[in-house]
Design an enzyme around this catalytic site. Sequence first.
Site, PDB file in Angstrom:
ATOM      1  N   LYS A 132       0.842  -1.198   0.000  1.00  0.00           N
ATOM      2  CA  LYS A 132       0.000   0.000   0.000  1.00  0.00           C
ATOM      3  C   LYS A 132       0.879   1.250   0.000  1.00  0.00           C
ATOM      4  O   LYS A 132       1.924   1.253   0.648  1.00  0.00           O
ATOM      5  CB  LYS A 132      -0.851   0.031   1.287  1.00  0.00           C
ATOM      6  CG  LYS A 132      -2.016  -0.924   1.289  1.00  0.00           C
ATOM      7  CD  LYS A 132      -2.842  -0.759   2.556  1.00  0.00           C
ATOM      8  CE  LYS A 132      -3.943  -1.777   2.643  1.00  0.00           C
ATOM      9  NZ  LYS A 132      -5.015  -1.611   1.626  1.00  0.00           N
ATOM     10  N   ARG A 191     -10.313 -11.408   1.296  1.00  0.00           N
ATOM     11  CA  ARG A 191     -11.195 -12.382   0.652  1.00  0.00           C
ATOM     12  C   ARG A 191     -10.577 -13.780   0.624  1.00  0.00           C
ATOM     13  O   ARG A 191     -11.281 -14.785   0.608  1.00  0.00           O
ATOM     14  CB  ARG A 191     -11.571 -11.892  -0.752  1.00  0.00           C
ATOM     15  CG  ARG A 191     -10.406 -11.723  -1.674  1.00  0.00           C
ATOM     16  CD  ARG A 191     -10.766 -10.917  -2.908  1.00  0.00           C
ATOM     17  NE  ARG A 191     -10.849  -9.481  -2.637  1.00  0.00           N
ATOM     18  CZ  ARG A 191     -11.177  -8.566  -3.544  1.00  0.00           C
ATOM     19  NH1 ARG A 191     -11.467  -8.928  -4.784  1.00  0.00           N
ATOM     20  NH2 ARG A 191     -11.220  -7.289  -3.219  1.00  0.00           N
TER      21      ARG A 191
END
Length: 491
Positions: free
Chosen positions: A258, A332
Amino acid sequence: MEYRIEDKKLKDISADIEITFIIDKNFDHKWVEDKKELEFLNFKAEAEESIFLNSSKRAYIGVGSLDHDDIRVAAAKAFKQISNLQAKSAKIGLYIKDCPVTNTKALIEGFELGSYKFDKYKSKKEKSPIEKIIISTEEYGDKNFSTDILKRAIKEAKIVSESVNYVRDLVNTPPDELYPEILAQKAAEVAKEVEIECKIYDENYLKEEKMEAFLAVARASRHKPRMIHLSYKPKNAKAKVVFIGKGLTYDSGGLSLKPSDYMVTMKSDKSGACAVIGIIQAAKRLNLPVEIHAIASAAENMIGGDAYKPDDILRAKNGKTIEVRNTDAEGRLVLADTLCWAQEKIKPDYIFDLATLTGACVVALGEYTIGVMGNNKDLKEKVLKAANLSGELAAELPFNKYLPKLLKSSVADICNIASSRYGGAITAALFLNEFIEKEYKDKWIHLDIAGPAFVEKDWGSNPSGASGAGVRLAIKWLQKEFCSTDHNKGE
Ligand code: BES
Ligand code: ZN
Ligand code: ZN
Protein backbone atom coordinates in the site's frame (compact mmCIF):
# COMPACT_ATOMS: atom_id res chain seq x y z
CA MET A 1 -21.49 4.71 34.89
CA GLU A 2 -24.37 4.07 37.22
CA TYR A 3 -27.91 4.72 36.00
CA ARG A 4 -30.86 5.07 38.30
CA ILE A 5 -34.54 5.28 37.44
CA GLU A 6 -36.54 7.49 39.80
CA ASP A 7 -40.29 7.68 39.91
CA LYS A 8 -40.19 11.37 40.80
CA LYS A 9 -40.59 14.64 38.99
CA LEU A 10 -37.36 15.87 37.46
CA LYS A 11 -37.33 18.98 39.67
CA ASP A 12 -37.65 16.84 42.82
CA ILE A 13 -34.56 14.81 42.07
CA SER A 14 -31.31 16.06 43.50
CA ALA A 15 -28.22 15.98 41.31
CA ASP A 16 -25.25 18.24 40.63
CA ILE A 17 -26.50 19.17 37.17
CA GLU A 18 -29.45 18.66 34.85
CA ILE A 19 -29.47 17.69 31.19
CA THR A 20 -32.27 19.05 29.02
CA PHE A 21 -32.89 18.13 25.42
CA ILE A 22 -34.62 20.71 23.24
CA ILE A 23 -36.53 18.71 20.67
CA ASP A 24 -36.95 20.23 17.21
CA LYS A 25 -36.17 23.74 18.52
CA ASN A 26 -39.24 23.74 20.74
CA PHE A 27 -38.32 25.92 23.72
CA ASP A 28 -41.79 25.67 25.20
CA HIS A 29 -41.41 22.35 27.01
CA LYS A 30 -41.68 22.64 30.80
CA TRP A 31 -38.14 21.33 31.26
CA VAL A 32 -36.68 24.23 29.25
CA GLU A 33 -36.62 26.54 32.24
CA ASP A 34 -33.98 28.95 30.95
CA LYS A 35 -35.72 29.93 27.74
CA LYS A 36 -34.99 33.65 28.12
CA GLU A 37 -31.33 33.17 28.90
CA LEU A 38 -30.90 30.72 26.04
CA GLU A 39 -32.46 33.22 23.65
CA PHE A 40 -30.24 35.95 25.04
CA LEU A 41 -27.22 33.76 24.37
CA ASN A 42 -28.52 33.17 20.85
CA PHE A 43 -28.71 29.42 21.43
CA LYS A 44 -30.68 28.00 18.51
CA ALA A 45 -30.92 24.37 19.63
CA GLU A 46 -29.83 23.09 16.25
CA ALA A 47 -29.26 19.33 16.23
CA GLU A 48 -26.12 18.48 18.28
CA GLU A 49 -25.69 22.13 19.38
CA SER A 50 -25.07 22.27 23.12
CA ILE A 51 -24.49 24.74 25.92
CA PHE A 52 -24.00 24.63 29.70
CA LEU A 53 -25.51 27.35 31.89
CA ASN A 54 -23.62 27.64 35.11
CA SER A 55 -26.31 29.87 36.64
CA SER A 56 -28.94 27.10 36.54
CA LYS A 57 -26.47 24.18 36.33
CA ARG A 58 -28.26 22.92 33.24
CA ALA A 59 -26.84 21.57 30.00
CA TYR A 60 -29.07 22.10 26.96
CA ILE A 61 -28.71 19.95 23.88
CA GLY A 62 -30.45 20.50 20.55
CA VAL A 63 -32.09 17.32 19.22
CA GLY A 64 -33.59 17.00 15.74
CA SER A 65 -36.46 14.70 16.67
CA LEU A 66 -37.60 12.05 19.14
CA ASP A 67 -36.26 9.41 16.80
CA HIS A 68 -34.13 6.91 18.71
CA ASP A 69 -30.94 7.71 16.88
CA ASP A 70 -31.34 11.44 17.45
CA ILE A 71 -31.73 10.68 21.16
CA ARG A 72 -28.67 8.39 21.10
CA VAL A 73 -26.50 11.01 19.44
CA ALA A 74 -27.82 13.76 21.74
CA ALA A 75 -26.93 11.72 24.82
CA ALA A 76 -23.39 11.26 23.46
CA LYS A 77 -23.20 15.00 22.85
CA ALA A 78 -24.57 15.70 26.35
CA PHE A 79 -21.87 13.57 27.89
CA LYS A 80 -19.17 15.50 26.05
CA GLN A 81 -20.71 18.79 27.18
CA ILE A 82 -20.74 17.82 30.87
CA SER A 83 -17.75 15.51 31.12
CA ASN A 84 -15.24 18.20 32.11
CA LEU A 85 -17.37 19.82 34.78
CA GLN A 86 -16.84 19.19 38.47
CA ALA A 87 -20.13 17.29 38.66
CA LYS A 88 -20.55 13.76 39.93
CA SER A 89 -24.22 13.30 39.17
CA ALA A 90 -26.60 14.43 36.45
CA LYS A 91 -30.36 14.07 36.04
CA ILE A 92 -32.48 13.86 32.92
CA GLY A 93 -36.07 13.13 31.97
CA LEU A 94 -37.19 10.50 29.49
CA TYR A 95 -37.80 11.56 25.92
CA ILE A 96 -40.11 9.02 24.40
CA LYS A 97 -41.83 8.74 21.05
CA ASP A 98 -43.73 5.44 20.91
CA CYS A 99 -42.01 2.71 22.86
CA PRO A 100 -40.40 3.75 26.17
CA VAL A 101 -37.89 0.90 25.91
CA THR A 102 -36.50 2.03 22.54
CA ASN A 103 -35.57 5.53 23.61
CA THR A 104 -34.40 4.48 27.07
CA LYS A 105 -31.99 2.09 25.41
CA ALA A 106 -30.94 4.79 22.96
CA LEU A 107 -30.31 7.23 25.80
CA ILE A 108 -28.10 4.79 27.71
CA GLU A 109 -26.26 3.72 24.57
CA GLY A 110 -25.62 7.37 23.79
CA PHE A 111 -24.06 7.97 27.20
CA GLU A 112 -22.08 4.72 27.20
CA LEU A 113 -20.84 4.95 23.62
CA GLY A 114 -20.29 8.70 23.81
CA SER A 115 -18.16 8.47 26.94
CA TYR A 116 -15.68 6.04 25.37
CA LYS A 117 -12.07 7.15 25.24
CA PHE A 118 -9.00 5.31 24.05
CA ASP A 119 -6.36 6.74 26.36
CA LYS A 120 -4.33 3.64 27.21
CA TYR A 121 -1.25 5.18 25.63
CA LYS A 122 -1.70 8.72 26.95
CA SER A 123 0.55 9.60 29.88
CA LYS A 124 -2.08 11.98 31.18
CA LYS A 125 -5.55 10.50 31.43
CA GLU A 126 -8.56 12.74 31.79
CA LYS A 127 -11.29 10.90 33.59
CA SER A 128 -14.70 12.51 33.80
CA PRO A 129 -15.97 12.98 37.38
CA ILE A 130 -19.52 11.97 36.32
CA GLU A 131 -20.46 8.76 38.13
CA LYS A 132 -24.21 8.65 38.14
CA ILE A 133 -27.07 9.59 35.85
CA ILE A 134 -30.57 9.69 37.33
CA ILE A 135 -33.51 9.30 34.99
CA SER A 136 -36.92 10.66 35.94
CA THR A 137 -40.03 8.81 34.79
CA GLU A 138 -42.09 12.00 35.25
CA GLU A 139 -43.24 12.16 31.65
CA TYR A 140 -44.73 8.69 31.97
CA GLY A 141 -45.88 8.87 35.56
CA ASP A 142 -49.54 8.46 34.66
CA LYS A 143 -49.04 5.86 31.96
CA ASN A 144 -49.16 2.21 32.67
CA PHE A 145 -45.72 0.70 32.53
CA SER A 146 -43.38 -0.60 35.12
CA THR A 147 -39.95 0.75 35.90
CA ASP A 148 -38.73 -2.86 35.80
CA ILE A 149 -39.05 -2.75 32.03
CA LEU A 150 -36.87 0.35 31.97
CA LYS A 151 -34.33 -1.23 34.29
CA ARG A 152 -34.15 -4.21 31.96
CA ALA A 153 -33.71 -1.82 29.01
CA ILE A 154 -30.84 -0.09 30.79
CA LYS A 155 -29.18 -3.40 31.53
CA GLU A 156 -29.46 -4.55 27.92
CA ALA A 157 -28.18 -1.24 26.56
CA LYS A 158 -25.20 -1.44 28.91
CA ILE A 159 -24.38 -4.98 27.82
CA VAL A 160 -24.41 -4.06 24.14
CA SER A 161 -22.48 -0.82 24.70
CA GLU A 162 -19.85 -2.55 26.80
CA SER A 163 -19.24 -5.02 23.99
CA VAL A 164 -19.05 -2.22 21.43
CA ASN A 165 -16.54 -0.39 23.63
CA TYR A 166 -14.53 -3.56 24.15
CA VAL A 167 -14.36 -4.05 20.37
CA ARG A 168 -13.21 -0.42 20.03
CA ASP A 169 -10.40 -1.10 22.50
CA LEU A 170 -9.26 -4.17 20.59
CA VAL A 171 -9.36 -2.44 17.20
CA ASN A 172 -7.56 0.67 18.47
CA THR A 173 -4.72 -1.38 19.94
CA PRO A 174 -1.58 -1.00 17.80
CA PRO A 175 -0.53 -3.86 15.55
CA ASP A 176 2.64 -4.75 17.40
CA GLU A 177 0.64 -5.21 20.58
CA LEU A 178 -2.24 -7.03 19.05
CA TYR A 179 -1.24 -9.71 16.57
CA PRO A 180 -3.04 -13.00 15.90
CA GLU A 181 -1.70 -14.82 18.95
CA ILE A 182 -2.75 -11.94 21.22
CA LEU A 183 -6.18 -11.68 19.64
CA ALA A 184 -6.57 -15.38 20.40
CA GLN A 185 -5.58 -14.72 24.02
CA LYS A 186 -8.10 -11.89 24.27
CA ALA A 187 -10.82 -14.08 22.80
CA ALA A 188 -9.98 -16.80 25.31
CA GLU A 189 -10.29 -14.26 28.13
CA VAL A 190 -13.72 -13.21 26.87
CA ALA A 191 -14.79 -16.84 26.61
CA LYS A 192 -13.70 -17.48 30.17
CA GLU A 193 -15.42 -14.38 31.46
CA VAL A 194 -18.82 -15.10 29.87
CA GLU A 195 -18.48 -18.90 30.04
CA ILE A 196 -18.55 -19.93 26.42
CA GLU A 197 -16.37 -22.40 24.53
CA CYS A 198 -13.15 -21.32 22.89
CA LYS A 199 -10.97 -23.21 20.45
CA ILE A 200 -7.85 -21.78 18.94
CA TYR A 201 -6.35 -23.27 15.80
CA ASP A 202 -2.79 -22.64 14.70
CA GLU A 203 -1.19 -23.00 11.30
CA ASN A 204 -0.66 -26.74 11.64
CA TYR A 205 -4.40 -27.17 11.85
CA LEU A 206 -4.92 -24.80 8.92
CA LYS A 207 -2.50 -26.98 6.92
CA GLU A 208 -4.38 -30.14 7.86
CA GLU A 209 -7.59 -28.47 6.75
CA LYS A 210 -5.99 -27.47 3.42
CA MET A 211 -6.64 -23.77 3.99
CA GLU A 212 -3.88 -22.70 1.64
CA ALA A 213 -5.33 -19.29 0.79
CA PHE A 214 -5.49 -18.23 4.45
CA LEU A 215 -1.97 -19.58 5.06
CA ALA A 216 -0.50 -17.81 2.03
CA VAL A 217 -1.68 -14.42 3.29
CA ALA A 218 -0.11 -15.03 6.69
CA ARG A 219 3.17 -16.49 5.49
CA ALA A 220 5.50 -13.48 5.42
CA SER A 221 4.72 -12.32 8.92
CA ARG A 222 6.73 -13.24 11.98
CA HIS A 223 3.35 -13.45 13.72
CA LYS A 224 1.71 -16.75 12.93
CA PRO A 225 -1.98 -16.94 12.03
CA ARG A 226 -4.76 -18.12 14.29
CA MET A 227 -8.31 -19.17 13.62
CA ILE A 228 -10.30 -18.45 16.74
CA HIS A 229 -13.60 -20.24 17.29
CA LEU A 230 -15.91 -19.17 20.10
CA SER A 231 -19.23 -20.91 20.58
CA TYR A 232 -22.28 -20.24 22.70
CA LYS A 233 -24.78 -23.06 22.86
CA PRO A 234 -27.86 -22.30 24.95
CA LYS A 235 -30.42 -25.04 25.58
CA ASN A 236 -33.38 -24.98 23.19
CA ALA A 237 -31.59 -22.74 20.73
CA LYS A 238 -33.89 -21.57 17.94
CA ALA A 239 -31.20 -21.52 15.26
CA LYS A 240 -27.51 -21.83 14.63
CA VAL A 241 -25.80 -18.65 13.45
CA VAL A 242 -22.17 -18.23 12.44
CA PHE A 243 -20.40 -14.87 12.46
CA ILE A 244 -17.06 -14.85 10.65
CA GLY A 245 -14.71 -11.90 11.06
CA LYS A 246 -11.78 -10.74 8.92
CA GLY A 247 -8.92 -10.37 11.36
CA LEU A 248 -5.97 -8.78 9.54
CA THR A 249 -4.11 -7.46 12.56
CA TYR A 250 -2.17 -5.46 10.01
CA ASP A 251 -2.62 -5.05 6.29
CA SER A 252 0.48 -3.60 4.67
CA GLY A 253 -0.86 -4.76 1.31
CA GLY A 254 1.87 -7.42 1.07
CA LEU A 255 4.07 -7.29 -2.02
CA SER A 256 1.38 -5.18 -3.71
CA LEU A 257 2.39 -2.75 -0.99
CA LYS A 258 0.00 0.00 0.00
CA PRO A 259 1.15 3.61 -0.46
CA SER A 260 2.13 5.11 2.93
CA ASP A 261 -1.00 7.23 3.27
CA TYR A 262 -3.24 4.23 2.74
CA MET A 263 -1.32 2.03 5.14
CA VAL A 264 -1.96 4.26 8.15
CA THR A 265 -5.04 2.99 10.05
CA MET A 266 -4.62 -0.56 8.71
CA LYS A 267 -4.47 -1.83 12.29
CA SER A 268 -8.23 -1.53 11.86
CA ASP A 269 -8.26 -4.34 9.30
CA LYS A 270 -9.03 -6.66 12.22
CA SER A 271 -12.35 -4.91 12.91
CA GLY A 272 -14.51 -7.78 11.64
CA ALA A 273 -12.74 -10.31 13.85
CA CYS A 274 -13.00 -8.04 16.88
CA ALA A 275 -16.69 -7.40 16.13
CA VAL A 276 -17.58 -11.11 16.10
CA ILE A 277 -15.92 -11.50 19.51
CA GLY A 278 -18.04 -8.59 20.79
CA ILE A 279 -21.20 -10.01 19.21
CA ILE A 280 -20.91 -13.41 20.90
CA GLN A 281 -19.96 -11.76 24.21
CA ALA A 282 -23.09 -9.59 24.18
CA ALA A 283 -25.31 -12.40 22.89
CA LYS A 284 -24.28 -14.64 25.78
CA ARG A 285 -24.71 -11.88 28.37
CA LEU A 286 -28.17 -11.18 26.94
CA ASN A 287 -28.99 -14.92 27.04
CA LEU A 288 -30.20 -14.84 23.45
CA PRO A 289 -31.90 -18.13 22.52
CA VAL A 290 -29.60 -18.80 19.57
CA GLU A 291 -26.56 -21.02 19.11
CA ILE A 292 -23.82 -18.68 18.03
CA HIS A 293 -20.41 -19.36 16.60
CA ALA A 294 -17.90 -16.55 16.24
CA ILE A 295 -14.93 -17.31 14.04
CA ALA A 296 -12.18 -14.73 13.98
CA SER A 297 -9.58 -15.41 11.31
CA ALA A 298 -6.43 -13.61 12.30
CA ALA A 299 -3.33 -13.05 10.18
CA GLU A 300 -0.89 -10.29 9.32
CA ASN A 301 -0.36 -9.31 5.66
CA MET A 302 3.34 -8.45 5.35
CA ILE A 303 6.21 -8.37 2.89
CA GLY A 304 9.39 -10.51 2.95
CA GLY A 305 11.27 -13.26 1.17
CA ASP A 306 8.55 -15.67 2.12
CA ALA A 307 5.65 -13.50 1.00
CA TYR A 308 2.94 -14.80 -1.33
CA LYS A 309 3.06 -13.12 -4.68
CA PRO A 310 1.02 -11.76 -7.51
CA ASP A 311 1.02 -14.66 -10.06
CA ASP A 312 0.78 -17.33 -7.36
CA ILE A 313 -2.07 -19.78 -7.73
CA LEU A 314 -3.56 -20.92 -4.44
CA ARG A 315 -5.89 -23.82 -3.75
CA ALA A 316 -8.65 -23.00 -1.26
CA LYS A 317 -10.15 -25.50 1.14
CA ASN A 318 -13.00 -26.38 -1.24
CA GLY A 319 -10.48 -27.21 -4.00
CA LYS A 320 -11.04 -24.08 -6.08
CA THR A 321 -7.88 -22.49 -7.47
CA ILE A 322 -7.28 -18.76 -7.13
CA GLU A 323 -4.97 -16.66 -9.26
CA VAL A 324 -3.41 -13.95 -7.11
CA ARG A 325 -3.05 -10.72 -9.02
CA ASN A 326 -2.91 -8.41 -6.05
CA THR A 327 -1.71 -9.39 -2.58
CA ASP A 328 -3.65 -6.46 -1.09
CA ALA A 329 -6.90 -8.26 -1.88
CA GLU A 330 -6.03 -10.60 1.00
CA GLY A 331 -9.15 -10.44 3.17
CA ARG A 332 -11.19 -12.38 0.65
CA LEU A 333 -8.56 -15.15 0.62
CA VAL A 334 -8.67 -15.55 4.40
CA LEU A 335 -12.46 -15.41 4.37
CA ALA A 336 -12.83 -17.88 1.48
CA ASP A 337 -11.16 -20.63 3.49
CA THR A 338 -12.95 -19.69 6.69
CA LEU A 339 -16.35 -19.68 4.96
CA CYS A 340 -15.62 -23.18 3.59
CA TRP A 341 -14.56 -24.40 7.02
CA ALA A 342 -17.63 -23.00 8.76
CA GLN A 343 -20.10 -24.46 6.27
CA GLU A 344 -18.49 -27.89 6.46
CA LYS A 345 -17.98 -28.08 10.23
CA ILE A 346 -20.88 -26.11 11.67
CA LYS A 347 -23.68 -26.46 9.12
CA PRO A 348 -25.32 -23.23 10.21
CA ASP A 349 -28.79 -21.85 9.55
CA TYR A 350 -27.27 -18.44 8.89
CA ILE A 351 -23.76 -17.39 8.05
CA PHE A 352 -22.62 -13.76 8.31
CA ASP A 353 -19.20 -12.41 7.53
CA LEU A 354 -18.00 -9.02 8.74
CA ALA A 355 -14.99 -7.53 7.03
CA THR A 356 -13.15 -4.32 6.30
CA LEU A 357 -12.97 -5.76 2.83
CA THR A 358 -12.76 -2.95 0.29
CA GLY A 359 -11.90 0.69 -0.10
CA ALA A 360 -14.46 0.58 -2.92
CA CYS A 361 -17.24 0.16 -0.35
CA VAL A 362 -16.15 3.40 1.29
CA VAL A 363 -16.11 5.12 -2.12
CA ALA A 364 -19.61 3.81 -2.83
CA LEU A 365 -21.35 4.54 0.46
CA GLY A 366 -19.16 7.01 2.33
CA GLU A 367 -17.39 6.41 5.58
CA TYR A 368 -20.35 5.86 7.86
CA THR A 369 -22.32 3.13 6.14
CA ILE A 370 -22.01 -0.66 6.16
CA GLY A 371 -22.40 -2.39 2.78
CA VAL A 372 -24.84 -5.30 2.91
CA MET A 373 -24.52 -8.00 0.26
CA GLY A 374 -25.87 -11.47 -0.35
CA ASN A 375 -28.23 -13.61 -2.43
CA ASN A 376 -31.32 -13.54 -0.20
CA LYS A 377 -33.48 -10.46 -0.69
CA ASP A 378 -35.63 -11.03 2.41
CA LEU A 379 -32.65 -11.61 4.65
CA LYS A 380 -30.91 -8.49 3.34
CA GLU A 381 -34.03 -6.44 4.04
CA LYS A 382 -34.23 -7.76 7.58
CA VAL A 383 -30.58 -6.93 8.15
CA LEU A 384 -31.10 -3.39 6.84
CA LYS A 385 -34.10 -2.94 9.14
CA ALA A 386 -32.12 -4.23 12.13
CA ALA A 387 -29.27 -1.86 11.29
CA ASN A 388 -31.63 1.07 11.23
CA LEU A 389 -33.13 0.15 14.58
CA SER A 390 -29.72 -0.35 16.12
CA GLY A 391 -28.44 3.10 15.19
CA GLU A 392 -26.00 1.79 12.59
CA LEU A 393 -26.14 2.88 8.97
CA ALA A 394 -26.32 0.20 6.30
CA ALA A 395 -27.21 0.03 2.62
CA GLU A 396 -27.47 -2.75 0.09
CA LEU A 397 -25.05 -3.11 -2.76
CA PRO A 398 -26.74 -5.33 -5.36
CA PHE A 399 -25.30 -8.31 -7.21
CA ASN A 400 -26.06 -8.72 -10.90
CA LYS A 401 -25.35 -11.30 -13.58
CA TYR A 402 -22.59 -9.36 -15.33
CA LEU A 403 -20.21 -8.58 -12.50
CA PRO A 404 -19.17 -12.20 -11.72
CA LYS A 405 -17.59 -12.41 -15.20
CA LEU A 406 -15.01 -9.82 -14.12
CA LEU A 407 -13.46 -12.38 -11.75
CA LYS A 408 -12.57 -14.84 -14.53
CA SER A 409 -8.99 -16.08 -14.65
CA SER A 410 -7.28 -17.59 -17.68
CA VAL A 411 -5.07 -19.84 -15.53
CA ALA A 412 -7.15 -20.68 -12.44
CA ASP A 413 -10.79 -21.10 -11.43
CA ILE A 414 -11.06 -17.51 -10.25
CA CYS A 415 -8.97 -14.40 -9.85
CA ASN A 416 -8.61 -12.54 -6.53
CA ILE A 417 -9.29 -9.16 -8.13
CA ALA A 418 -11.76 -8.07 -10.77
CA SER A 419 -10.63 -6.97 -14.20
CA SER A 420 -12.45 -3.64 -13.78
CA ARG A 421 -11.91 -1.13 -11.01
CA TYR A 422 -15.61 -0.28 -10.85
CA GLY A 423 -17.96 -2.00 -8.42
CA GLY A 424 -15.10 -3.29 -6.28
CA ALA A 425 -17.15 -3.86 -3.14
CA ILE A 426 -19.60 -6.04 -5.06
CA THR A 427 -16.97 -8.00 -6.98
CA ALA A 428 -15.20 -8.72 -3.67
CA ALA A 429 -18.47 -10.09 -2.29
CA LEU A 430 -19.00 -12.09 -5.48
CA PHE A 431 -15.57 -13.59 -4.96
CA LEU A 432 -16.71 -14.77 -1.51
CA ASN A 433 -19.93 -16.06 -3.08
CA GLU A 434 -17.79 -18.53 -5.05
CA PHE A 435 -17.00 -20.19 -1.73
CA ILE A 436 -20.60 -20.44 -0.56
CA GLU A 437 -22.09 -23.88 -1.26
CA LYS A 438 -25.45 -24.09 -2.99
CA GLU A 439 -27.43 -24.94 0.15
CA TYR A 440 -26.00 -21.90 1.96
CA LYS A 441 -26.52 -19.32 -0.80
CA ASP A 442 -29.67 -17.95 0.83
CA LYS A 443 -28.29 -18.18 4.35
CA TRP A 444 -25.29 -15.96 3.79
CA ILE A 445 -24.85 -12.23 4.37
CA HIS A 446 -21.67 -10.27 3.75
CA LEU A 447 -21.16 -7.02 5.66
CA ASP A 448 -18.42 -4.76 4.34
CA ILE A 449 -17.58 -2.54 7.32
CA ALA A 450 -14.52 -0.82 5.76
CA GLY A 451 -16.18 2.61 6.03
CA PRO A 452 -17.56 2.89 9.56
CA ALA A 453 -15.19 0.51 11.40
CA PHE A 454 -12.53 3.20 11.78
CA VAL A 455 -12.99 6.92 11.13
CA GLU A 456 -10.40 9.47 12.26
CA LYS A 457 -12.94 12.02 13.46
CA ASP A 458 -15.84 11.59 15.83
CA TRP A 459 -19.34 11.17 14.42
CA GLY A 460 -22.67 10.58 16.11
CA SER A 461 -22.09 8.48 19.21
CA ASN A 462 -18.75 7.28 17.84
CA PRO A 463 -15.36 8.59 18.87
CA SER A 464 -12.48 9.19 16.51
CA GLY A 465 -10.87 5.82 15.75
CA ALA A 466 -12.60 2.46 16.07
CA SER A 467 -16.41 2.46 16.25
CA GLY A 468 -17.22 -1.20 16.95
CA ALA A 469 -19.20 -1.37 13.70
CA GLY A 470 -21.44 -4.39 13.21
CA VAL A 471 -22.00 -5.32 16.85
CA ARG A 472 -25.21 -3.37 17.39
CA LEU A 473 -26.56 -4.38 13.99
CA ALA A 474 -25.94 -8.08 14.61
CA ILE A 475 -27.41 -8.08 18.12
CA LYS A 476 -30.51 -6.25 16.92
CA TRP A 477 -30.97 -8.72 14.06
CA LEU A 478 -30.66 -11.65 16.48
CA GLN A 479 -33.17 -10.07 18.88
CA LYS A 480 -35.67 -9.25 16.19
CA GLU A 481 -35.37 -12.64 14.56
CA PHE A 482 -35.31 -14.88 17.60
CA CYS A 483 -36.62 -13.07 20.70
CA SER A 484 -40.32 -13.01 21.24
CA THR A 485 -40.60 -10.02 23.58
CA ASP A 486 -42.64 -7.19 22.13
CA HIS A 487 -39.97 -4.63 22.75
CA ASN A 488 -37.36 -6.27 20.61
CA LYS A 489 -39.84 -6.91 17.80
CA GLY A 490 -41.53 -3.56 17.98
CA GLU A 491 -38.44 -1.39 18.01
N1 BES B 1 -8.16 -3.79 4.07
C1 BES B 1 -8.33 -3.32 2.75
C2 BES B 1 -9.65 -2.56 2.56
C3 BES B 1 -9.83 -1.26 3.30
C4 BES B 1 -9.58 -0.06 2.69
C5 BES B 1 -10.30 -1.26 4.59
C6 BES B 1 -9.79 1.12 3.37
C7 BES B 1 -10.49 -0.08 5.27
C8 BES B 1 -10.24 1.12 4.66
C9 BES B 1 -8.33 -4.48 1.78
O1 BES B 1 -7.57 -5.57 2.13
C10 BES B 1 -7.77 -3.95 0.50
O2 BES B 1 -6.67 -3.49 0.50
N2 BES B 1 -8.55 -4.00 -0.56
C11 BES B 1 -8.16 -3.49 -1.82
C12 BES B 1 -8.69 -4.40 -2.88
C13 BES B 1 -8.13 -4.17 -4.24
C14 BES B 1 -6.67 -4.55 -4.28
C15 BES B 1 -8.91 -4.98 -5.24
C16 BES B 1 -8.73 -2.09 -1.97
O3 BES B 1 -9.83 -1.83 -1.49
O4 BES B 1 -8.06 -1.25 -2.57
ZN1 ZN C 1 -5.52 -5.42 1.62
ZN1 ZN D 1 -7.34 -5.87 4.21
